[in-house]
Design a protein around this motif. Sequence first.
Motif, short mmCIF file in Angstrom:
data_model
loop_
_atom_site.label_atom_id
_atom_site.label_comp_id
_atom_site.label_asym_id
_atom_site.label_seq_id
_atom_site.Cartn_x
_atom_site.Cartn_y
_atom_site.Cartn_z
N PRO A 81 0.81 -1.23 0.00
CA PRO A 81 0.00 0.00 0.00
C PRO A 81 0.83 1.26 0.00
O PRO A 81 0.42 2.29 -0.54
N GLY A 82 2.02 1.23 0.60
CA GLY A 82 2.86 2.42 0.62
C GLY A 82 3.37 2.76 -0.76
O GLY A 82 3.31 3.92 -1.20
N ARG A 83 3.88 1.76 -1.45
CA ARG A 83 4.40 1.99 -2.79
C ARG A 83 3.31 1.95 -3.85
O ARG A 83 3.55 2.26 -5.01
N ALA A 129 18.17 -7.84 1.96
CA ALA A 129 17.74 -7.00 3.09
C ALA A 129 16.27 -6.67 2.94
O ALA A 129 15.77 -6.47 1.83
N PRO A 130 15.53 -6.58 4.05
CA PRO A 130 14.11 -6.23 3.96
C PRO A 130 13.93 -4.83 3.37
O PRO A 130 14.78 -3.94 3.53
N LEU A 131 12.82 -4.65 2.67
CA LEU A 131 12.52 -3.33 2.11
C LEU A 131 12.16 -2.36 3.24
O LEU A 131 11.51 -2.73 4.21
N ALA A 132 12.57 -1.13 3.04
CA ALA A 132 12.19 -0.10 4.00
C ALA A 132 10.72 0.24 3.84
O ALA A 132 10.19 0.27 2.73
N ASP A 133 10.05 0.47 4.96
CA ASP A 133 8.66 0.89 4.90
C ASP A 133 8.57 2.32 4.38
O ASP A 133 9.43 3.16 4.64
N VAL A 134 7.51 2.58 3.61
CA VAL A 134 7.27 3.93 3.10
C VAL A 134 5.84 4.31 3.43
O VAL A 134 4.95 3.46 3.53
N ALA A 135 5.62 5.60 3.56
CA ALA A 135 4.27 6.08 3.84
C ALA A 135 3.43 5.98 2.58
O ALA A 135 3.92 6.15 1.46
#
Length: 930
Positions: A394-396, A437-443
């Motif tokens: 949902p963020g991306r 590496a895990p993906l960074a969360d985005v708003a």
Amino acid sequence: MTARRLGTGGLIDRSTPLGFRFDGQPLRGYAGDTLASALLGAGVGIVGRSFKYHRPRGVWGAWTDDPNAIFDVRMGRVTKPNVHGATTPLEDGMILKSVNAFPSARFDLKGALDLLHPVLPAGFYYKTFMWPNWHLFEPAIRKMAGLGQVLPSAGQDQSSLQIHDQCDLLVVGAGPAGLAAARTAAEAGQNVVLVDDHREPGGSLHDDPVAIDGQPATAWITAQADAIKAAGGRIMTRTSAFGVYDHGLISLHQAAEFAGQPTMIKMRVRRMILASGSIDRPVVFENNDRPGVMSIGAAASYLNRYGVLVGERITCIGAPHQTGRHAARFTKAGAEVRQIDPATTDIGAIGRRHLRAVSAGTSRHTADAAVCTAGQTPLIHLWSQAGGHLGWDPGRACFLPTEGPKMIQVIGAARGQDKLAACIEDGVRAARSQPLAPLADVAAVTAGKPRSGRQWIDFQNDVTTKDVTLAARENYASVEHLKRYTTLGMATDQGKTSNINGLTALAAALDRPVDQVGTTRFRPPYAPVPLQLYRGAKHDQQHAPLKRSPLEPACRAAGAAMAEYGGWLRPAWYGPDMDSAVKAECLRARQFAAIMDASTLGKIEVMGPDAADFLNFVYYNTLKTLRIGQLRYGFLLTERGAIYDDGVVGRLGENHFLVSSSSSHADGVTSLLEAWRQDGNDPDQIFVHDVTQQWGTVTVAGPKARDVLAGLDLGISLDRADFPHMTLQIAEFDGQPARIARVSFTGDLSFEISVPRQLAPALWDRLIHAGEPYGAGPVGLEASSVLRAEKGYIIIGKDTDGDTIPPDLGFVAPRDRKTRPYVGDRGLMMDAALSSDRQHLVGLDVIGSDQRLPVGAHIVEPTGTGQRSIGFVTSSYDSPTLGHPIALALLRGGFGRIGDDLTLYHLGRERQAKVINPCVFDPEGTRLHA
């Protein structure tokens, strides 16, 4: 749009100008341009028209995501339809024609259809034209459908080069992530192949050049490529991975010059790393399809790759962190740039043929280009093709790869990474088979409420948000139904620009989360490929090479007219005229002797301790009792009992048999024997070898055959008592073994002499010379066919069909007496096979005419309402021997109709005939056993 070429910059070669034409207008580009970049550089804004409403279309993307720049292209004598302008290199002398437009893209008479859009919504054709009858409208609709025009491509090779290859690791995409992965794996000793569909590696680094490790992007790219090659890796440019199939097969399309031959590479891999990157997702706003509205990534690519600035007044539409760096480059190139965040206001494009301004809320800003992004859409088509699952982020606001095949790993922007350093790290980790590496969360990205005007989702197929809402209202709630009802995602870009926005619109209309709406499965090809790519070298004679006899030169020297029979080039007759030659050859064979090239007959050796039991099982006839030196005629059947082939089987030794098949069936019989050899048998006890091409065969048949053969001094007795019919002897010819079989296809005394292939011409010459005193001479296949029909001998596939079983030809004894199982035995015991009303082979005697019956003529009988067919003519000839026409036929209940008069129907004409026995020449067999 006022795009223009800059004086410097890009990867093009300004010292090499290329002339081309578009819709009749002469233009100029440069070496290194694509068709799309050349048009933009020449200031062309409208490049085509949309499919349904014929609205003007400008370039949207810079690569495979562009749905608008589609052209019919001619160069010299070669014409190709629907050429993708954003990926096709410009060549000097190209002539481009816009598709779906008349007379041109700039002025299209059918553009008036856009005025009818209120009554032409999605699915209108399913409703509007049902009354009174769809077929009244169908011709006009089909004439309007389609994009380009298919024309003959004279002078163009319509095949492709087909290559089979393999590697340990295939890396798809030569951007920063792919280059890092390929270098790491190659330096670790793996067999690495890196493919990219651009002409040079580097990917997004050419669109957005940034420094890496303190060096310019171009220097870093060169260093990585050199290191890959130094470590033994391969880099294939202009090569697209377009399909993933079972067992590690990846299909690659290596493009060629416009008129060149493309290459299909079928790559078998142990592992694949997908570094295919991502593309801009369009921003949905009012009139967002106007020429001048394009992807911001594409605008950056045209600037940095091709030295083209897409506008003088550019509005960047997107989140500031996504547009800021590009905006700075446009400004540096000389454009006046404004940025608008769609999350803060509603947006609209203003202009009819071209973008004139952009409205933001109550403000209006002059603009000749609006470059947009609503975020990145990962290119995970190949992952989906391989069965990989997708999950909604949902963020991306896009689908990302989740669970899937272990042989494929998705890295970089293709899995949602948006930082350069993270993409490079992904490549290194993937090459080392380390966890990513895990993906960074985005708003979550929020967008403003769009105004009520027409907002485009699929630019090529004219699908709007209103169409998606209509589909949902009519209960087309499945994404598969939506796709087919609205044609969303079915354009030539295959949904790259439209899928996410379409699914988002459907989710909003259904009031569901996007992940519950789902997405369609991506299918090959990833991007359009030329149809000729699927037409490899195996076509025409290369697909089924015309087989040639070792006696072809000798037959030609004797005046043979050569023709193709069952895949073989064989002498049809000897002399300039067919009718007179066939008549003379038939009389020669009956009165003296025929000398015929029989090298084409299938010769298959079956050997081994279990060979006798094996042949007894695969043949209808009993062969286990065959003595050494004997021959026996038999049938090979399908599992349902139908005749597959017929031929003679000879026993050369206790565990050595020679199977003779019809000429056209040698390959098929070999395959059939091999299949049964491996099914229920010990393959180490049975061996099957096709030796057809190793032997040359000459047949001498006729009353003088023994006299002709005696002139060769073969070292064996040819007397009837010593060499009876249906036996086989080993003789000697020129110091080499010769196999001589007393078997006949003409019904006369006959010998088939087989010698090693290289001796066949000498055997032919000696027989021709020995036969001259006796009136013997060469006879072709047409006369041979007449001779065999006089005896009632069949040709498989001509006098049989797919339902014919041996009892239909009078061969009943094996079915009634053979106690051991054999192929087809159950089928022969079914009620249908035991019926007396089956089609039987019979002869026909023509009544009241000296004209032969047409092959295929139906035998008919009256019914209460007319006539019905009860059989048909299979063979029909004028018999020079008998002086009247003869014919063979398959007739329902034919054995019980001998002596009956029948009516035949063919092309509106009726003929009369009497049913007789098939054998009309020497029925006692006196000449056969002479």
